[in-house]
Design a protein around this motif. Structure first.
Motif, PDB file in Angstrom:
ATOM      1  N   PHE B  34       0.839  -1.191   0.000  1.00 25.70           N
ATOM      2  CA  PHE B  34       0.000   0.000   0.000  1.00 25.70           C
ATOM      3  C   PHE B  34       0.879   1.248   0.000  1.00 25.70           C
ATOM      4  O   PHE B  34       1.980   1.246   0.529  1.00 25.70           O
ATOM      5  N   TYR B  36       0.102   5.222   1.302  1.00 24.44           N
ATOM      6  CA  TYR B  36      -0.801   6.164   1.934  1.00 24.44           C
ATOM      7  C   TYR B  36      -0.166   7.551   1.894  1.00 24.44           C
ATOM      8  O   TYR B  36       1.057   7.691   1.915  1.00 24.44           O
ATOM      9  N   LEU B  46      -5.560   6.429   1.524  1.00 25.61           N
ATOM     10  CA  LEU B  46      -4.998   5.421   0.636  1.00 25.61           C
ATOM     11  C   LEU B  46      -4.849   5.975  -0.768  1.00 25.61           C
ATOM     12  O   LEU B  46      -5.805   6.509  -1.340  1.00 25.61           O
ATOM     13  N   LYS B  49      -2.951   0.386  -4.009  1.00 28.00           N
ATOM     14  CA  LYS B  49      -2.586  -0.871  -3.359  1.00 28.00           C
ATOM     15  C   LYS B  49      -2.265  -1.918  -4.417  1.00 28.00           C
ATOM     16  O   LYS B  49      -2.721  -1.834  -5.566  1.00 28.00           O
ATOM     17  N   PHE B  51      -2.100  -6.248  -4.703  1.00 26.45           N
ATOM     18  CA  PHE B  51      -2.238  -7.561  -4.100  1.00 26.45           C
ATOM     19  C   PHE B  51      -1.704  -8.638  -5.041  1.00 26.45           C
ATOM     20  O   PHE B  51      -1.008  -9.542  -4.632  1.00 26.45           O
TER      21      PHE B  51
END
Lengths: 113, 113
Positions: B34, B36, B46, B49, B51
């Motif tokens: 992530f 931020y 945020l 991100k 994954f």
């Protein structure tokens, strides 16, 4: 909709006193986190709640720190016998059960004199 | 143990110039990554991100980041910086079932006219 709210926004206390910090997560978010942000240590994870499961307390720095979450919603972080090194901004975040994004509150700035 | 390193504490760029903020991680499994942003007096927001899947991810405010497994990096980029981008930027790794975040120390971005 309403975001994560925290109260108070600022707290000044004397060394040795106990303090309670409150977090209201986003409605419907089952996961709740506490983090601490300080000049020396940066952003640190403290504790994580998920539903009715036992919380992950692995980030709590000492046994003076504790947290509870009542009714799966509001959470209170308690610091007993505060020390000057506890001075920091305490951040709360919440997340939906099946999501991956945490939403942060504005934080509580704690100053221990 | 997992860790996140942001090598640059401060970065100064001219408005309109390109930006790259570095982030390196150490983590045993495929990390959840992530970025931020924290503006003065504001909470953490945020930006983006990663994954799995496409290693180039797009975020809000014109930011993007590229995951490079071979370099254990997740650098944040923006082609043209605006004065309003001045803020503190944090890279984080999410771990475990609860995605508790392990943050880097942050990079403070200053934008000059």
């Amino acid at each position: 909709g309403a975001g994560v709210s925290q109260s108070p926004s600022n707290k000044v206390t004397e060394k040795g006193k106990d303090v309670e910090l409150r977090c209201d997560p986003i409605s419907g978010h089952t996961a709740l986190y506490w983090y601490r942000q300080s000049l020396g240590q940066g952003l640190e994870f403290l504790i994580y709640f998920q539903g009715n499961s036992a919380p992950d307390k692995s980030g709590l720095p000492s046994d003076r720190f504790s947290a509870e979450r009542t009714g799966g919603s509001v959470s209170t972080l308690t610091i007993q016998r505060t020390q000057q090194e506890d001075s920091a901004v305490y951040l709360c975040a919440s997340r939906e059960a099946r999501a991956d994004t945490q939403y942060f509150g504005p934080g509580t700035r704690l100053t221990v004199l | 143990a997992q860790s996140v390193t942001q090598p640059d504490i401060h970065i100064t760029v001219s408005e309109g110039a390109s930006l790259e903020l570095r982030c390196n991680y150490s983590y045993g499994a495929t990390p959840y990554l992530f970025w931020y942003v924290q503006s003065p007096g504001q909470g953490l927001q945020l930006l983006l991100k990663y994954f799995s899947g496409d290693t180039l991810v797009q975020g809000i405010k014109g930011f993007e980041a590229e995951f490079k497994r071979s370099q254990s990096s997740f650098n944040l980029r923006k082609p043209s910086v605006h004065w309003s981008d001045a803020a503190e930027y944090f890279c984080a790794v999410g771990a475990g079932a609860g995605y508790a975040l392990n943050f880097g120390k942050g990079t403070s971005l200053l934008v000059t006219p």
